[in-house]
Write a protein that holds these residues in place. Structure first.
Motif: not given
Length: 489
Positions: A226-237, A257-270
């Protein structure tokens, strides 16, 4: 007349916080407080003797404009006097906030004893051995306290202690016991960019991504760097310390916030990564991902399934780790339940623990069957002992016996293991116990000399067993003699 008006206005002002309770709602979760329900005069068919105390506590947490007044008071104290209005929050330099519960580690005070540190390392070692017996790889890691990395922002009145703290001592002991420990402090300290939040206890997403990469590198698993991944800094936390100190503040913290999108999914109600239990799946094929880092595998095996025992630092880790595994199970359950390793067919198992939580390794017996050990040492029986033992068949199980108690400290060295001997007419069975207290709520239990184990009696040969405890003192082994009995038919 003016005097009467003044008195009336004064009482109206006093009544506003109480009258306003009907329309005012305070979000106590911002302050990390549990919201209690309005107490009832009758409870379980009887008069509630704690009713008035309950009413007092309820009103103290819910009167109108309470959080606004707390925020105003805190701003005055922080801005003018550089002090905190909340005894759990430390106001540092340049707007940094720190958690009061990390002060023992920072100042190296109230440290664990040599015996307690040995026990902490032994607990992790036994867990690791239990994981590996189930065919999975194991790693234990510690998330450093924020002031361990950013002590320069602590107030000058708090001087850091010298010498070895709990973490340094534990690392040395884990090395001696050959525990699979993954160091996060070094890679986090090397990073030039800020890896922890100013207004929160924990690392930001950059810090979490570094922790993820370090863990996966240890396992020899191909992963995204992830150190080679592009990201933006956002004041949202929204920082937890900010909310505790200034509950009505709208100030946000910077996060990555990394520009790469997540592809995992939650199995239970999260609804939040703060949940106790999270289960994920990620079936996306990642062979074409350009930034995958090829690690030299420690073993020729697939890293498809993860079980991770975590605390609040693990919240930010969940997305990064879930992205890397086809199946993930993340739990905050304690004591650690090692049956989850088999239940979720884990390839890799991680225990992540915050630095300030190291003493909790002595709290509770991890749920796994005690390992049998070969023992061929000469043993001398103690004629009088202060050791105690309690036995109980675990409800809802098929022949699981819990044995717990305290050893005799006069016959237990700082580096002594604790063995359970089950001596029958025909058989001698030996197990190594966890050096931890069974009941974490038992304040009278001596954490340095407590022990506990779960034993699968269904595989034991039929016999009438006497149960003894064996410890080491000055290089020699001693047994308590008969403390309990168990019959296998």
């Amino acid at each position: 007349m003016k005097k009467r008006i003044f008195i009336a206005v004064f009482f109206i002002i006093l009544l506003i916080p109480f009258v306003g309770m009907s329309v005012y709602h305070a979000d106590l979760s911002i302050e990390k407080k549990h919201e209690e329900a309005l107490p009832s005069l009758i409870r379980n068919g009887r008069i509630n003797t704690g009713f008035f105390q309950g009413i007092t506590d309820y009103v103290a947490d819910h009167f109108a404009f309470r959080q606004e007044m707390i925020t105003a008071d805190a701003r005055i104290k922080a801005g003018i006097f550089h002090s905190s209005a909340n005894d759990k929050v430390i106001v540092g330099k340049n707007g940094w906030l720190f958690f009061q519960e990390t002060m023992n580690d920072y100042q190296k005070r109230n440290l664990l004893s040599d015996r307690e540190i040995h026990n902490c390392a032994t607990v992790v070692r036994l867990i690791g051995q239990g994981v590996e017996l189930q065919g999975a790889e194991f790693a234990f890691t510690v998330a450093p306290n924020k002031n361990t990395l950013y002590g320069k922002y602590m107030p000058d009145r708090f001087q850091t202690g010298s010498g070895e703290g709990n973490l340094e001592h534990l690392i040395r002991e884990m090395k001696a016991q050959k525990v699979h420990y993954v160091d996060l402090q070094t890679p986090l300290r090397k990073e030039q960019k800020q890896v922890y939040h100013k207004l929160d206890t924990h690392w930001n997403n950059l810090g979490a991504s570094i922790a993820c990469g370090t863990l996966l590198g240890y396992f020899g698993k191909d992963h995204i760097h992830y150190e080679n991944e592009s990201y933006t800094r956002k004041k949202n936390f929204s920082g937890d310390l900010q909310g505790m100190l200034f509950p009505k503040s709208s100030r946000k913290d910077w996060n990555v916030t990394y520009d790469r999108s997540w592809t995992y999914e939650y199995v239970n109600d999260v609804t939040s990564t703060e949940q106790m239990e999270i289960q994920t799946e990620n079936q996306t094929q990642r062979d074409d991902q350009k930034n995958a880092v090829k690690e030299k595998p420690k073993k020729q095996k697939k890293h498809k399934s993860l079980v991770m025992y975590r605390d609040s630092f693990g919240n930010a880790l969940v997305p990064f780790m879930a992205q890397e595994y086809q199946k993930g199970y993340f739990t905050k359950e304690v004591p650690y339940d090692l049956s989850l390793v088999d239940a979720y067919q884990a390839d890799d198992v991680v225990i992540e623990l915050a630095q300030r939580q190291i003493p909790t390794l002595l709290e509770g017996i991890p749920y796994m069957m005690a390992p049998g050990v070969a023992f061929d040492q000469d043993v001398e029986e103690i004629t009088q002992t202060e050791a105690v033992m309690e036995t109980e068949e675990v409800p809802g199980t098929d022949g699981v016996l819990r044995i717990s108690g305290e050893t005799d400290k006069q016959w237990t060295d700082d580096d002594s293991e604790i063995y359970i001997s089950m001596y029958g007419k025909k058989n001698l069975l030996m197990y190594e116990a966890f050096p931890s207290v069974y009941d974490p709520m038992d304040d009278k239990a001596d954490r340095a000399y407590s022990y506990g184990a779960y034993i699968d009696t269904s595989s034991m040969p039929a016999d009438h067993y006497q149960i003894e405890i064996i410890t080491k003192k000055d290089g020699s082994y001693y047994t308590t003699g008969f403390l309990g009995r168990y019959v296998v038919t």
